[in-house]
Design a protein around this motif. Structure first.
Motif, short mmCIF file in Angstrom:
data_model
loop_
_atom_site.label_atom_id
_atom_site.label_comp_id
_atom_site.label_asym_id
_atom_site.label_seq_id
_atom_site.Cartn_x
_atom_site.Cartn_y
_atom_site.Cartn_z
N UNK A 151 0.83 -1.21 0.00
CA UNK A 151 0.00 0.00 0.00
C UNK A 151 0.87 1.26 0.00
N UNK A 152 1.96 1.25 0.76
CA UNK A 152 2.84 2.44 0.79
C UNK A 152 3.46 2.66 -0.59
N UNK A 153 3.88 1.57 -1.25
CA UNK A 153 4.47 1.71 -2.59
C UNK A 153 3.44 2.30 -3.57
N UNK A 154 2.20 1.82 -3.49
CA UNK A 154 1.15 2.33 -4.38
C UNK A 154 0.95 3.82 -4.12
N UNK A 155 0.90 4.17 -2.84
CA UNK A 155 0.68 5.57 -2.47
C UNK A 155 1.83 6.45 -2.97
N UNK A 156 3.07 5.96 -2.75
CA UNK A 156 4.25 6.73 -3.18
C UNK A 156 4.27 6.91 -4.69
N UNK A 157 3.64 5.97 -5.42
CA UNK A 157 3.59 6.11 -6.89
C UNK A 157 2.45 7.02 -7.33
N UNK A 158 1.75 7.61 -6.38
CA UNK A 158 0.69 8.58 -6.72
C UNK A 158 -0.66 7.95 -6.99
N UNK A 159 -0.84 6.67 -6.64
CA UNK A 159 -2.13 6.03 -6.89
C UNK A 159 -3.15 6.40 -5.80
N UNK A 160 -4.41 6.48 -6.20
CA UNK A 160 -5.46 6.80 -5.23
C UNK A 160 -6.08 5.48 -4.75
N UNK A 161 -6.04 5.30 -3.43
CA UNK A 161 -6.49 4.03 -2.84
C UNK A 161 -7.74 4.28 -1.99
N UNK A 181 -21.90 4.35 -1.01
CA UNK A 181 -21.52 3.67 -2.24
C UNK A 181 -22.47 4.05 -3.36
N UNK A 182 -21.90 4.51 -4.43
CA UNK A 182 -22.70 4.73 -5.61
C UNK A 182 -22.08 3.87 -6.69
N UNK A 183 -20.93 4.32 -7.10
CA UNK A 183 -20.16 3.61 -8.11
C UNK A 183 -18.74 4.02 -7.78
N UNK A 184 -17.75 3.17 -8.08
CA UNK A 184 -16.39 3.59 -7.74
C UNK A 184 -16.01 4.76 -8.65
N UNK A 185 -15.56 5.84 -8.04
CA UNK A 185 -15.16 7.07 -8.73
C UNK A 185 -14.07 6.74 -9.76
N UNK A 186 -14.13 7.36 -10.94
CA UNK A 186 -13.16 7.01 -11.99
C UNK A 186 -11.73 7.44 -11.64
N UNK A 187 -11.56 8.31 -10.62
CA UNK A 187 -10.20 8.72 -10.24
C UNK A 187 -9.51 7.68 -9.34
N UNK A 188 -10.27 6.65 -8.93
CA UNK A 188 -9.70 5.64 -8.01
C UNK A 188 -8.87 4.62 -8.80
N UNK A 189 -7.67 4.32 -8.30
CA UNK A 189 -6.82 3.31 -8.96
C UNK A 189 -6.88 1.96 -8.26
N UNK A 190 -6.97 1.99 -6.93
CA UNK A 190 -6.90 0.73 -6.17
C UNK A 190 -8.02 0.73 -5.13
N UNK A 191 -8.71 -0.42 -5.02
CA UNK A 191 -9.70 -0.57 -3.94
C UNK A 191 -9.29 -1.79 -3.11
#
Ligand code: TYD
Length: 391
Positions: free
Chosen positions: A288-298, A346-356
């Motif tokens: 999770x830290x690596x994903x965050x450091x790469x700028x991904x939205x979790x 919850x509606x729909x996952x926002x299109x700006x989200x990279x990782x759930x």
């Protein structure tokens, strides 16, 4: 504290897992979650007992009817139980009535400690006693009802710290030829899947059939059948009758044999599990830290009790996870217990989200089916079950 206890797993300071907060309070109740084994029965249990009224109260937020999978599950088991009786059923822990609704109002009686739910199911015609399940409640029930041919309970007995009292209460309310049918997460499945998030305040025990048999033996009750079921990440449906009343089916011997082959009757199997849990923590926090450091939205999918254990054990907070999505009205616009991650409708996952992160990994099929758009747009899920991976 349990009188006889071998410590296996220290999950650190944990909050009440269903205590969704309206603000980021600094004086939240927390307790030290230590899980281990009772060396006499091999019951997998927690060291410290939490007062039940702290967890199950007048505005309890977990609603069993929030997923299509669970609604179908309770409809299916109700049909099965009608082979045993059409009109003499007791349900213990009826939650929001997801099982009751499959019955005529005059054929079933319920016991439920959370008043928001007992008020609701009473209002739609199902007689529901607002009580915890114990020998005192059983005595009170018998003043108004005859003994029951079927007593059913799903995801409730693993919530009860004093099992001897709770099972004695069953014994007194079960008709001589009656069957007690209960479902709870399987210890074997938890160890297979490394799903240590099954352990939280409301689950003081995770059951093996081996340990349950040791407990029932002393109470002159007998396990007569076991069915593995897929809900809650792998559970057992366990059928119990008065001793000597019904034949014991081969499923009981087979399940216990499987459990012993895995080593559930040895301390070593639990020590290995504890090592795997520690490794899972390191891998998840690193990923999770690596994903965050790469700028991904979790974000996280499902504000579950299970994920409360993970976030608090692994120190994963709002600096890693932007928010949690959930369909339960009572959880929306609140903060998750302990680490205070905001929860959104919850509606729909926002299109700006990279990782759930799959907080509700036990509903993986239902979620994958629902989230085809997200997946087709390169959205990814992370799970820790059975090991850390990106799906
Ligand atoms: P559950 O896995 O039963 O949780 P617990 O660990 O608390 O026993 O709960 C699932 C949660 O996930 C519940 O709050 C509803 C939510 N949920 C969604 O928001 N969307 C979904 O599609 C599904 C299946 C569940």
């Amino acid at each position: 504290m349990s009188t006889s206890f071998i410590e296996i797993l220290d999950l650190g300071l944990q909050p009440l897992s269903n205590n969704y907060l309206t603000n980021k309070t600094t004086n939240e109740f927390k307790y030290h979650l230590i899980a281990g084994i009772n060396p006499e029965t091999f019951l997998f249990t927690q060291k410290y007992e939490i007062d039940s009224s702290k967890m199950f109260n007048d505005n309890y937020s977990y609603r069993a009817s929030m997923s299509a999978t669970m609604r179908q599950h309770f409809s299916d088991i109700a049909i099965k139980i009608k082979d045993y009786t059409l009109n003499n059923v007791l349900e213990i822990g009826s939650n929001d009535g997801v099982f009751l609704k499959n019955w005529n109002t005059n054929s079933i009686v319920a016991v439920e400690p959370c008043k928001n739910f007992s008020d609701f199911t009473n209002s739609i015609g199902y007689k529901t006693y607002n009580e915890f399940w114990n020998t005192r409640t059983a005595e009170m029930l018998l003043e108004h009802h005859k003994k029951f041919e079927v007593i059913y309970s799903a995801n409730c007995f693993c919530h009860i710290y004093n099992l001897n009292d709770a099972f004695n209460a069953i014994k007194s309310c079960l008709s001589p030829n009656g069957v007690f049918i209960f479902e709870d997460p399987s210890l074997l499945q938890m160890l297979y899947n490394n799903s240590y998030d099954q352990i939280y305040d409301e689950h003081p025990h995770i059951f093996s059939i081996f340990a349950l048999q040791n407990i029932f033996k002393k109470l002159d009750l007998e396990i007569i059948n076991v069915e593995p079921i897929s809900v809650h990440g792998g559970s057992n449906r366990i059928y119990v009758s008065h001793k000597g009343c019904k034949p014991i089916q081969q499923t009981v011997f087979n399940t216990i044999l499987l459990e012993k082959l895995y080593g559930l009757n040895t301390i070593d199997a639990y020590r290995l599990f504890s090592d795997r849990v520690a490794a899972s923590k390191t891998q998840l926090t690193t990923l999770l830290s690596n994903c965050k450091d790469s700028g991904l939205k979790i974000i996280s999918y499902g504000a579950t009790s299970k994920s409360a254990t993970i976030y608090n054990y692994c120190n994963i907070d709002n600096s890693i996870i932007n928010y949690i999505i959930d369909t339960t009205p009572e959880k929306i616009n609140k903060f998750s217990p302990g680490v205070h991650i905001p929860i959104k409708y919850y509606n729909e996952i926002d299109s700006s989200v990279n990782i759930a992160f799959l907080g509700a990994w036990n509903f993986i099929s239902e979620i994958m089916q629902k989230e085809k758009n997200y997946i087709n747009n390169n959205g990814r899920f992370i799970t820790h079950v059975p090991n850390i991976k990106i799906l």
